[in-house]
Design an enzyme around this catalytic site. Structure first.
Site, PDB file in Angstrom:
ATOM      1  N   GLY A   1       0.826  -1.321   0.054  1.00 36.87           N
ATOM      2  CA  GLY A   1       0.053  -0.163   0.118  1.00 36.87           C
ATOM      3  C   GLY A   1       0.859   1.166   0.162  1.00 36.87           C
ATOM      4  O   GLY A   1       0.574   2.067   0.786  1.00 36.87           O
TER       5      GLY A   1
ATOM      6  N   ALA B   1      -2.905  -6.580  -4.466  1.00 36.47           N
ATOM      7  CA  ALA B   1      -2.063  -7.229  -3.040  1.00 36.47           C
ATOM      8  C   ALA B   1      -2.739  -8.550  -2.515  1.00 36.47           C
ATOM      9  O   ALA B   1      -2.030  -9.300  -1.813  1.00 36.47           O
ATOM     10  CB  ALA B   1      -1.583  -6.067  -2.444  1.00 36.47           C
TER      11      ALA B   1
ATOM     12  N   TYR C   1     -17.261   4.849  13.101  1.00 38.92           N
ATOM     13  CA  TYR C   1     -15.870   4.166  12.949  1.00 38.92           C
ATOM     14  C   TYR C   1     -15.746   2.850  13.934  1.00 38.92           C
ATOM     15  O   TYR C   1     -15.754   1.751  13.548  1.00 38.92           O
ATOM     16  CB  TYR C   1     -14.777   5.280  13.195  1.00 38.92           C
TER      17      TYR C   1
ATOM     18  N   GLY D   1      -1.085   8.174   0.826  1.00 31.42           N
ATOM     19  CA  GLY D   1      -1.332   8.245   2.003  1.00 31.42           C
ATOM     20  C   GLY D   1      -0.139   7.675   3.185  1.00 31.42           C
ATOM     21  O   GLY D   1       0.880   8.225   3.015  1.00 31.42           O
TER      22      GLY D   1
ATOM     23  N   TYR E   1      -6.931   2.580  13.387  1.00 31.18           N
ATOM     24  CA  TYR E   1      -7.385   3.932  13.863  1.00 31.18           C
ATOM     25  C   TYR E   1      -8.339   3.817  15.032  1.00 31.18           C
ATOM     26  O   TYR E   1      -9.177   2.596  14.741  1.00 31.18           O
ATOM     27  CB  TYR E   1      -8.160   4.912  12.457  1.00 31.18           C
TER      28      TYR E   1
END
Ligand code: NAD
Length: 397
Positions: free
Chosen positions: A51, A115, A238, A55, A228
């Site tokens: 990745g 991936a 979230y 970001g 997170y």
């Protein structure tokens, strides 16, 4: 050679064009930040970033290369340019990093593809073996809306939903720039399963096994996936929602991998919990863009602001760079979200959040900076870039 004038084409949280020179300029700015934190004499570092093109993963790759002179292999899923159609930001970011690495004699090798598939894992294993020999660090920073299980062929789809109860909260409509109340119905069991199937730990486990089986993890190697948590304000959508369920699964998987790594290569697997930042992934989550707009204003005013590159410099400097011992919380996680979740910042968020309306959101939050930051992800609104001139669309990665 194919040149064109590239303009932003934005709808809500999606931009379908990317400016090569703007993306390169962003990468170079991150390289400068990382170079000021350069660590001489720390020894060679070999890093695999899964990745790696945008970001947090991109910032981790830049930090490793520019701080430590690391050789890196990057895995990502990006569209290259074709004819007069521009590539994606991650394609241009990677090209810019690759240029820097090559000019500075650093190994930089790339794998562009899914991936989650066996094929890309195999290709990566071969490339790591041939270009780096082994790796000292694996950063796992994928964010994707779907994943196909390479054994069963089943495609999992993630949803951003609460679990158990309907969520009603404040959000910003990025197309119309108004504050809305958003109502999100609770996820079905299928939605929960799908999200865990995409963003949970199954693929991380497969990567760890593939690298271990091929003997590519050096003694003491570390595997670091990102997570997170965020403040109570965003928990319903979230941390207590579908994506949080997936992150819990990822964190449990990291713990299980940790046990195996300790005994096999005296290595460690540990999650790094990062702060909220402007990325393509975070722009898609309801509530989060407005929360980040407010968070950025408050953290900037308090001199606490961090972008992904600052977070990654801190990750290496304080926790996972050569010779560093990670400071872990009670759940064995690195906490780079300490400044975001610190009492004074969250107390101010709690007091301002209920008062935000369409009339005052620009004054109360740093929405204009959010908007600019979002556009900059695609290489637009970057200082010093000649946007009215044609730019080369092809690039080498
Ligand atoms: P991002 O969208 O900027 O980057 C995602 C990366 O994953 C890109 O390099 C992309 O090419 C790659 N990718 C996606 N699907 C792929 C596939 N099938 N095969 C290969 N590569 C693929 O995302 P981000 O916000 O930097 O998130 C990265 C990680 O950091 C995630 O685990 C996220 O939960 C975590 N995180 C993000 C934030 C935030 O605020 N953005 C905060 C804390 C933690």
């Amino acid at each position: 050679m194919a040149t064109a004038v590239v303009e932003p084409r934005i709808r809500g949280f999606i931009c379908t064009t990317a400016h090569p020179a703007g993306c390169a300029s962003n990468v170079n700015a991150q390289i400068q930040v990382a170079r000021t934190a350069r660590q001489n004499g720390a020894g060679p570092l070999r890093v695999l970033v899964i990745g790696a093109s945008t970001g947090y993963g991109l910032a981790a790759r830049i930090a490793a290369g520019a701080m430590y002179g690391a050789g890196t292999v990057g895995v990502f899923f990006e569209r290259e340019s074709s004819g007069t159609r521009c590539g994606t930001p991650g394609f241009y970011n990677t090209a810019a990093y690759h240029r820097y690495a090559t000019e500075n004699g650093l190994v930089s090798a790339n794998v562009n593809g899914d991936a989650y598939s066996h094929e890309i894992k195999r290709k990566t294993v071969e490339l790591v073996a041939s270009r780096l020999g082994q790796v000292d660090l694996v950063v796992y920073s994928l964010a994707s809306p779907k994943r196909t299980d390479p054994d069963t062929g089943e495609t999992y789809q993630s949803v951003l939903s609460p679990i158990g109860e309907t969520y009603v909260g404040k959000t910003i409509d990025l197309s119309r720039e108004v504050i809305n109340e958003v109502t999100v119905e609770p996820a079905s069991d299928e939605g929960i399963r799908g999200t865990v199937g995409v963003m949970g730990g199954d693929d991380l486990r497969r990567w760890s096994e593939a690298l271990l089986d091929a003997g590519l993890l050096a003694d003491g190697a570390r595997i670091v996936p990102f997570s997170y948590i965020g403040p109570a304000l965003t928990w319903p959508i979230y941390r207590s929602g579908t994506i949080g369920r997936a992150k819990e699964h990822l964190e449990q998987t990291a713990k299980a991998i940790d046990g195996g790594l300790r005994s096999s290569v005296e290595g460690r697997a540990m999650v790094s919990v990062n702060k909220a930042v402007i990325t393509q992934a975070s722009a898609a989550i309801p509530v989060v863009p407005l929360y980040i707009s407010l968070l950025y204003r408050i953290m900037r005013e308090r001199g606490l602001h961090e972008d992904p590159i600052h977070q990654m410099v801190r990750l290496f400097n304080e926790h996972i760079g050569p010779g560093r011992t990670p400071a872990l919380d009670g759940e064995d996680r690195i906490r780079l979200d300490d400044l975001e979740l610190g009492g004074p910042v969250q107390r101010e968020i709690d007091s301002v959040w209920p008062t935000i309306t369409t009339d005052n959101f620009r004054a109360l939050t740093d929405y204009d900076a959010y908007k600019r930051g979002f556009r900059q992800l695609f290489g637009f609104e970057v200082d010093g870039v000649a946007y009215d001139e044609p730019v080369e669309l092809e690039a080498e990665i």
